[in-house]
Design a protein around this motif. Structure first.
Motif, PDB file in Angstrom:
ATOM      1  N   ARG A   9       0.833  -1.192   0.000  1.00 47.37           N
ATOM      2  CA  ARG A   9       0.000   0.000   0.000  1.00 47.37           C
ATOM      3  C   ARG A   9       0.883   1.263   0.000  1.00 47.37           C
ATOM      4  O   ARG A   9       0.610   2.213  -0.711  1.00 47.37           O
ATOM      5  CB  ARG A   9      -0.931  -0.007   1.209  1.00 47.37           C
ATOM      6  CG  ARG A   9      -2.059   0.978   1.074  1.00 47.37           C
ATOM      7  CD  ARG A   9      -3.144   0.814   2.125  1.00 47.37           C
ATOM      8  NE  ARG A   9      -3.785  -0.482   2.058  1.00 47.37           N
ATOM      9  CZ  ARG A   9      -3.728  -1.403   3.026  1.00 47.37           C
ATOM     10  NH1 ARG A   9      -3.062  -1.173   4.131  1.00 47.37           N
ATOM     11  NH2 ARG A   9      -4.348  -2.551   2.893  1.00 47.37           N
ATOM     12  N   GLY A  12       2.369   1.886  -3.361  1.00 49.14           N
ATOM     13  CA  GLY A  12       1.396   2.444  -4.296  1.00 49.14           C
ATOM     14  C   GLY A  12       1.327   3.948  -4.254  1.00 49.14           C
ATOM     15  O   GLY A  12       0.869   4.571  -5.208  1.00 49.14           O
ATOM     16  N   HIS A  53       4.283  -3.863  -8.982  1.00 47.47           N
ATOM     17  CA  HIS A  53       2.956  -3.780  -8.362  1.00 47.47           C
ATOM     18  C   HIS A  53       2.228  -2.539  -8.867  1.00 47.47           C
ATOM     19  O   HIS A  53       1.058  -2.586  -9.231  1.00 47.47           O
ATOM     20  CB  HIS A  53       3.103  -3.756  -6.836  1.00 47.47           C
ATOM     21  CG  HIS A  53       1.816  -3.728  -6.120  1.00 47.47           C
ATOM     22  ND1 HIS A  53       1.252  -2.555  -5.667  1.00 47.47           N
ATOM     23  CD2 HIS A  53       0.953  -4.720  -5.780  1.00 47.47           C
ATOM     24  CE1 HIS A  53       0.110  -2.835  -5.071  1.00 47.47           C
ATOM     25  NE2 HIS A  53      -0.099  -4.144  -5.124  1.00 47.47           N
ATOM     26  N   ARG A  54       2.933  -1.449  -8.918  1.00 48.72           N
ATOM     27  CA  ARG A  54       2.344  -0.190  -9.407  1.00 48.72           C
ATOM     28  C   ARG A  54       2.013  -0.305 -10.898  1.00 48.72           C
ATOM     29  O   ARG A  54       0.951   0.134 -11.327  1.00 48.72           O
ATOM     30  CB  ARG A  54       3.315   0.958  -9.155  1.00 48.72           C
ATOM     31  CG  ARG A  54       2.808   2.299  -9.556  1.00 48.72           C
ATOM     32  CD  ARG A  54       2.907   3.232  -8.377  1.00 48.72           C
ATOM     33  NE  ARG A  54       2.563   4.580  -8.762  1.00 48.72           N
ATOM     34  CZ  ARG A  54       1.478   5.182  -8.313  1.00 48.72           C
ATOM     35  NH1 ARG A  54       0.663   4.569  -7.497  1.00 48.72           N
ATOM     36  NH2 ARG A  54       1.210   6.415  -8.666  1.00 48.72           N
ATOM     37  N   TRP A  56       1.274  -2.930 -12.638  1.00 50.69           N
ATOM     38  CA  TRP A  56       0.141  -3.827 -12.836  1.00 50.69           C
ATOM     39  C   TRP A  56      -1.176  -3.105 -12.543  1.00 50.69           C
ATOM     40  O   TRP A  56      -2.134  -3.212 -13.297  1.00 50.69           O
ATOM     41  CB  TRP A  56       0.296  -5.057 -11.944  1.00 50.69           C
ATOM     42  CG  TRP A  56      -0.769  -6.070 -12.199  1.00 50.69           C
ATOM     43  CD1 TRP A  56      -1.956  -6.196 -11.538  1.00 50.69           C
ATOM     44  CD2 TRP A  56      -0.759  -7.075 -13.212  1.00 50.69           C
ATOM     45  NE1 TRP A  56      -2.679  -7.231 -12.072  1.00 50.69           N
ATOM     46  CE2 TRP A  56      -1.965  -7.795 -13.100  1.00 50.69           C
ATOM     47  CE3 TRP A  56       0.165  -7.439 -14.192  1.00 50.69           C
ATOM     48  CZ2 TRP A  56      -2.282  -8.845 -13.932  1.00 50.69           C
ATOM     49  CZ3 TRP A  56      -0.148  -8.503 -15.017  1.00 50.69           C
ATOM     50  CH2 TRP A  56      -1.363  -9.189 -14.895  1.00 50.69           C
ATOM     51  N   HIS A  57      -1.203  -2.381 -11.444  1.00 50.79           N
ATOM     52  CA  HIS A  57      -2.445  -1.719 -11.034  1.00 50.79           C
ATOM     53  C   HIS A  57      -2.751  -0.449 -11.805  1.00 50.79           C
ATOM     54  O   HIS A  57      -3.917  -0.060 -11.912  1.00 50.79           O
ATOM     55  CB  HIS A  57      -2.437  -1.458  -9.527  1.00 50.79           C
ATOM     56  CG  HIS A  57      -2.578  -2.727  -8.746  1.00 50.79           C
ATOM     57  ND1 HIS A  57      -3.773  -3.370  -8.584  1.00 50.79           N
ATOM     58  CD2 HIS A  57      -1.656  -3.506  -8.134  1.00 50.79           C
ATOM     59  CE1 HIS A  57      -3.601  -4.480  -7.893  1.00 50.79           C
ATOM     60  NE2 HIS A  57      -2.318  -4.583  -7.612  1.00 50.79           N
ATOM     61  N   ARG A  58      -1.742   0.173 -12.336  1.00 51.20           N
ATOM     62  CA  ARG A  58      -1.972   1.412 -13.090  1.00 51.20           C
ATOM     63  C   ARG A  58      -1.989   1.202 -14.593  1.00 51.20           C
ATOM     64  O   ARG A  58      -2.574   1.987 -15.320  1.00 51.20           O
ATOM     65  CB  ARG A  58      -0.894   2.454 -12.755  1.00 51.20           C
ATOM     66  CG  ARG A  58      -0.888   2.979 -11.338  1.00 51.20           C
ATOM     67  CD  ARG A  58      -2.081   3.834 -10.956  1.00 51.20           C
ATOM     68  NE  ARG A  58      -2.282   5.019 -11.735  1.00 51.20           N
ATOM     69  CZ  ARG A  58      -1.800   6.223 -11.452  1.00 51.20           C
ATOM     70  NH1 ARG A  58      -1.060   6.400 -10.377  1.00 51.20           N
ATOM     71  NH2 ARG A  58      -2.065   7.242 -12.233  1.00 51.20           N
ATOM     72  N   THR A  64       3.098  -3.651 -17.621  1.00 54.42           N
ATOM     73  CA  THR A  64       3.998  -4.328 -16.684  1.00 54.42           C
ATOM     74  C   THR A  64       5.104  -5.068 -17.434  1.00 54.42           C
ATOM     75  O   THR A  64       6.280  -4.973 -17.062  1.00 54.42           O
ATOM     76  CB  THR A  64       3.204  -5.308 -15.798  1.00 54.42           C
ATOM     77  OG1 THR A  64       2.202  -4.570 -15.097  1.00 54.42           O
ATOM     78  CG2 THR A  64       4.108  -6.013 -14.806  1.00 54.42           C
TER      79      THR A  64
END
Length: 111
Positions: A9, A12, A53-54, A56-58, A64
């Motif tokens: 978290r 992020g 991680h960032r 993938w989510h963005r 990625t």
């Protein structure tokens, strides 16, 4: 909440460009300062994992894959490039390319 979830978290909230910059510059600086190359690799890998991680989510799987490939390519190319322009200039050059790509593809406003 587990420590791992809290770390993800927190990652992020950090721009991906900062994460890859920290990984490439911090990994090299750690290896150079300690003389322990695997320790520098651990810094590189940890920052890369946080950045992934960032990504993938963005940006999803395509972003990625592209940015992950660029990160690994930057690390790999910094070695032969260092023979031509020097170690720190090489690290800074591949970091600049990675940071710019991350800023454009993941960190820009509206993403």
């Amino acid at each position: 909440m587990s420590a791992g979830n809290a770390l993800l978290r927190a990652a992020g909230a950090v721009p991906a460009a900062a994460l890859v910059s920290g990984g490439l510059i911090g990994g090299y600086a750690t290896a150079r300062a300690t003389g322990v190359r695997p320790l520098g690799g651990a810094v590189l890998a940890a920052a890369g994992a946080a950045a992934a991680h960032r990504w993938w989510h963005r940006g999803g799987p395509g972003t990625t894959a592209a940015l992950g490939g660029l990160y690994v390519l930057g690390f790999g190319l910094s070695h032969p490039l260092a023979k031509k322009i020097g170690a720190w200039p090489s690290v800074l050059a591949v970091t600049a390319v990675n940071a710019a790509a991350n800023a454009a593809l993941v960190d820009r406003a509206g993403r």
